[in-house]
Design a protein around this motif. Structure first.
Motif, PDB file in Angstrom:
ATOM      1  N   LEU A 294      -2.983 -10.962  -2.213  1.00 48.90           N
ATOM      2  CA  LEU A 294      -3.778  -9.739  -2.064  1.00 48.90           C
ATOM      3  C   LEU A 294      -2.996  -8.542  -2.581  1.00 48.90           C
ATOM      4  CD1 LEU A 294      -5.150 -10.212   1.561  1.00 48.90           C
ATOM      5  CD2 LEU A 294      -6.311 -10.710  -0.595  1.00 48.90           C
ATOM      6  N   SER A 295      -3.707  -7.578  -3.102  1.00 51.40           N
ATOM      7  CA  SER A 295      -3.106  -6.311  -3.533  1.00 51.40           C
ATOM      8  C   SER A 295      -3.259  -5.289  -2.418  1.00 51.40           C
ATOM      9  CB  SER A 295      -3.805  -5.780  -4.780  1.00 51.40           C
ATOM     10  OG  SER A 295      -3.649  -6.662  -5.846  1.00 51.40           O
ATOM     11  N   PHE A 296      -2.266  -4.444  -2.276  1.00 49.79           N
ATOM     12  CA  PHE A 296      -2.302  -3.385  -1.276  1.00 49.79           C
ATOM     13  C   PHE A 296      -1.919  -2.071  -1.944  1.00 49.79           C
ATOM     14  CE2 PHE A 296      -1.499  -7.243   1.050  1.00 49.79           C
ATOM     15  CZ  PHE A 296      -2.273  -7.115   2.183  1.00 49.79           C
ATOM     16  N   ARG A 297      -2.593  -1.013  -1.525  1.00 50.45           N
ATOM     17  CA  ARG A 297      -2.266   0.314  -2.031  1.00 50.45           C
ATOM     18  C   ARG A 297      -2.518   1.318  -0.921  1.00 50.45           C
ATOM     19  NH1 ARG A 297      -4.364   3.396  -7.438  1.00 50.45           N
ATOM     20  NH2 ARG A 297      -4.435   5.444  -6.476  1.00 50.45           N
ATOM     21  N   LEU A 298      -1.556   2.197  -0.733  1.00 44.30           N
ATOM     22  CA  LEU A 298      -1.664   3.223   0.297  1.00 44.30           C
ATOM     23  C   LEU A 298      -1.494   4.579  -0.363  1.00 44.30           C
ATOM     24  CD1 LEU A 298      -1.843   4.040   3.287  1.00 44.30           C
ATOM     25  CD2 LEU A 298       0.639   3.759   3.408  1.00 44.30           C
ATOM     26  N   ASP A 299      -2.510   5.419  -0.228  1.00 38.65           N
ATOM     27  CA  ASP A 299      -2.500   6.772  -0.780  1.00 38.65           C
ATOM     28  C   ASP A 299      -2.505   7.776   0.365  1.00 38.65           C
ATOM     29  OD1 ASP A 299      -2.840   5.549  -3.213  1.00 38.65           O
ATOM     30  OD2 ASP A 299      -4.958   6.023  -3.379  1.00 38.65           O
ATOM     31  N   ASP A 300      -1.821   8.869   0.151  1.00 40.11           N
ATOM     32  CA  ASP A 300      -1.878   9.999   1.071  1.00 40.11           C
ATOM     33  C   ASP A 300      -2.283  11.202   0.236  1.00 40.11           C
ATOM     34  OD1 ASP A 300      -1.690  11.757   3.166  1.00 40.11           O
ATOM     35  OD2 ASP A 300       0.502  11.780   3.218  1.00 40.11           O
ATOM     36  N   ARG A 301      -3.523  11.552   0.326  1.00 39.73           N
ATOM     37  CA  ARG A 301      -4.143  12.563  -0.527  1.00 39.73           C
ATOM     38  C   ARG A 301      -4.041  12.102  -1.977  1.00 39.73           C
ATOM     39  NH1 ARG A 301      -1.434  15.037   3.545  1.00 39.73           N
ATOM     40  NH2 ARG A 301      -2.724  16.111   5.048  1.00 39.73           N
ATOM     41  N   ASP A 302      -3.316  12.798  -2.812  1.00 33.52           N
ATOM     42  CA  ASP A 302      -3.221  12.411  -4.225  1.00 33.52           C
ATOM     43  C   ASP A 302      -1.934  11.669  -4.550  1.00 33.52           C
ATOM     44  OD1 ASP A 302      -5.650  13.590  -4.743  1.00 33.52           O
ATOM     45  OD2 ASP A 302      -4.770  15.527  -5.246  1.00 33.52           O
ATOM     46  N   LYS A 303      -1.168  11.296  -3.549  1.00 34.54           N
ATOM     47  CA  LYS A 303       0.124  10.652  -3.756  1.00 34.54           C
ATOM     48  C   LYS A 303       0.052   9.171  -3.358  1.00 34.54           C
ATOM     49  CE  LYS A 303       4.937  11.092  -2.360  1.00 34.54           C
ATOM     50  NZ  LYS A 303       5.864  11.767  -1.438  1.00 34.54           N
ATOM     51  N   ILE A 304       0.518   8.293  -4.241  1.00 30.83           N
ATOM     52  CA  ILE A 304       0.568   6.864  -3.930  1.00 30.83           C
ATOM     53  C   ILE A 304       1.851   6.596  -3.153  1.00 30.83           C
ATOM     54  CG2 ILE A 304       0.695   4.530  -4.850  1.00 30.83           C
ATOM     55  CD1 ILE A 304      -0.820   5.562  -7.313  1.00 30.83           C
TER      56      ILE A 304
ATOM     57  N   LEU B 226       1.336  -2.418  -4.005  1.00 35.83           N
ATOM     58  CA  LEU B 226       1.790  -3.798  -4.049  1.00 35.83           C
ATOM     59  C   LEU B 226       0.730  -4.653  -4.735  1.00 35.83           C
ATOM     60  CD1 LEU B 226       3.074  -4.053  -0.372  1.00 35.83           C
ATOM     61  CD2 LEU B 226       4.465  -3.788  -2.431  1.00 35.83           C
ATOM     62  N   PRO B 227       0.930  -4.994  -5.991  1.00 40.49           N
ATOM     63  CA  PRO B 227      -0.035  -5.860  -6.676  1.00 40.49           C
ATOM     64  C   PRO B 227       0.061  -7.286  -6.146  1.00 40.49           C
ATOM     65  CG  PRO B 227       1.839  -5.420  -8.089  1.00 40.49           C
ATOM     66  CD  PRO B 227       2.027  -4.599  -6.857  1.00 40.49           C
ATOM     67  N   SER B 228      -0.951  -8.076  -6.384  1.00 34.09           N
ATOM     68  CA  SER B 228      -0.889  -9.485  -5.990  1.00 34.09           C
ATOM     69  C   SER B 228       0.190 -10.172  -6.826  1.00 34.09           C
ATOM     70  CB  SER B 228      -2.240 -10.169  -6.174  1.00 34.09           C
ATOM     71  OG  SER B 228      -2.608 -10.152  -7.530  1.00 34.09           O
ATOM     72  N   VAL B 229       0.895 -11.096  -6.192  1.00 31.98           N
ATOM     73  CA  VAL B 229       1.995 -11.809  -6.848  1.00 31.98           C
ATOM     74  C   VAL B 229       1.896 -13.293  -6.506  1.00 31.98           C
ATOM     75  CG1 VAL B 229       3.583  -9.850  -6.943  1.00 31.98           C
ATOM     76  CG2 VAL B 229       3.540 -11.269  -4.917  1.00 31.98           C
ATOM     77  N   ASP B 230       2.688 -14.099  -7.227  1.00 33.80           N
ATOM     78  CA  ASP B 230       2.635 -15.548  -7.031  1.00 33.80           C
ATOM     79  C   ASP B 230       3.652 -16.083  -6.033  1.00 33.80           C
ATOM     80  OD1 ASP B 230       0.550 -15.844  -8.841  1.00 33.80           O
ATOM     81  OD2 ASP B 230       1.929 -15.956 -10.537  1.00 33.80           O
ATOM     82  N   SER B 231       4.656 -15.276  -5.692  1.00 32.77           N
ATOM     83  CA  SER B 231       5.692 -15.809  -4.804  1.00 32.77           C
ATOM     84  C   SER B 231       6.116 -14.795  -3.755  1.00 32.77           C
ATOM     85  CB  SER B 231       6.921 -16.213  -5.620  1.00 32.77           C
ATOM     86  OG  SER B 231       7.566 -15.074  -6.137  1.00 32.77           O
ATOM     87  N   ASP B 232       6.698 -15.316  -2.683  1.00 36.86           N
ATOM     88  CA  ASP B 232       7.217 -14.470  -1.619  1.00 36.86           C
ATOM     89  C   ASP B 232       8.347 -13.581  -2.122  1.00 36.86           C
ATOM     90  OD1 ASP B 232       5.455 -15.764   0.077  1.00 36.86           O
ATOM     91  OD2 ASP B 232       6.967 -17.149   0.847  1.00 36.86           O
ATOM     92  N   VAL B 233       9.176 -14.131  -3.008  1.00 35.30           N
ATOM     93  CA  VAL B 233      10.317 -13.378  -3.540  1.00 35.30           C
ATOM     94  C   VAL B 233       9.829 -12.165  -4.336  1.00 35.30           C
ATOM     95  CG1 VAL B 233      12.336 -13.476  -5.035  1.00 35.30           C
ATOM     96  CG2 VAL B 233      11.795 -15.414  -3.563  1.00 35.30           C
TER      97      VAL B 233
END
Length: 79
Positions: free
Chosen positions: A41-51, A55-62
């Motif tokens: 899964l991809s995650f993104r957290l914004d606070d107003r106009d600031k990212i 976290l894009p989706s990836v294939d491994s835990d590392v």
């Protein structure tokens, strides 16, 4: 999913809040911890106009660990 103004109309909650930066740090920490096991899964957290967190989706835990903590820290971890 998008969440905006979660506690906007709850004045009773306001008395328990710390400063805005402290509360933001808590949200970033919670999202980071919850994003660790869900690498697809991809995650993104914004606070107003600031990212704050992207976290894009990836294939491994590392790869997810590297995105959160940096390559050096992720590479030094033991399964």
């Amino acid at each position: 999913m998008e969440v905006k103004d979660l506690f906007f109309q709850h004045a009773g909650r306001k008395k328990f809040l710390r400063s805005a930066p402290t509360e933001t740090d808590h949200v970033v920490d919670t999202l980071s911890r919850n994003a660790l096991p869900f690498t697809k899964l991809s995650f993104r957290l914004d606070d107003r106009d600031k990212i704050l967190l992207s976290l894009p989706s990836v294939d491994s835990d590392v790869s997810r660990l590297s995105a959160l903590f940096g390559h050096e820290v992720a590479g030094s971890m033991i399964r």
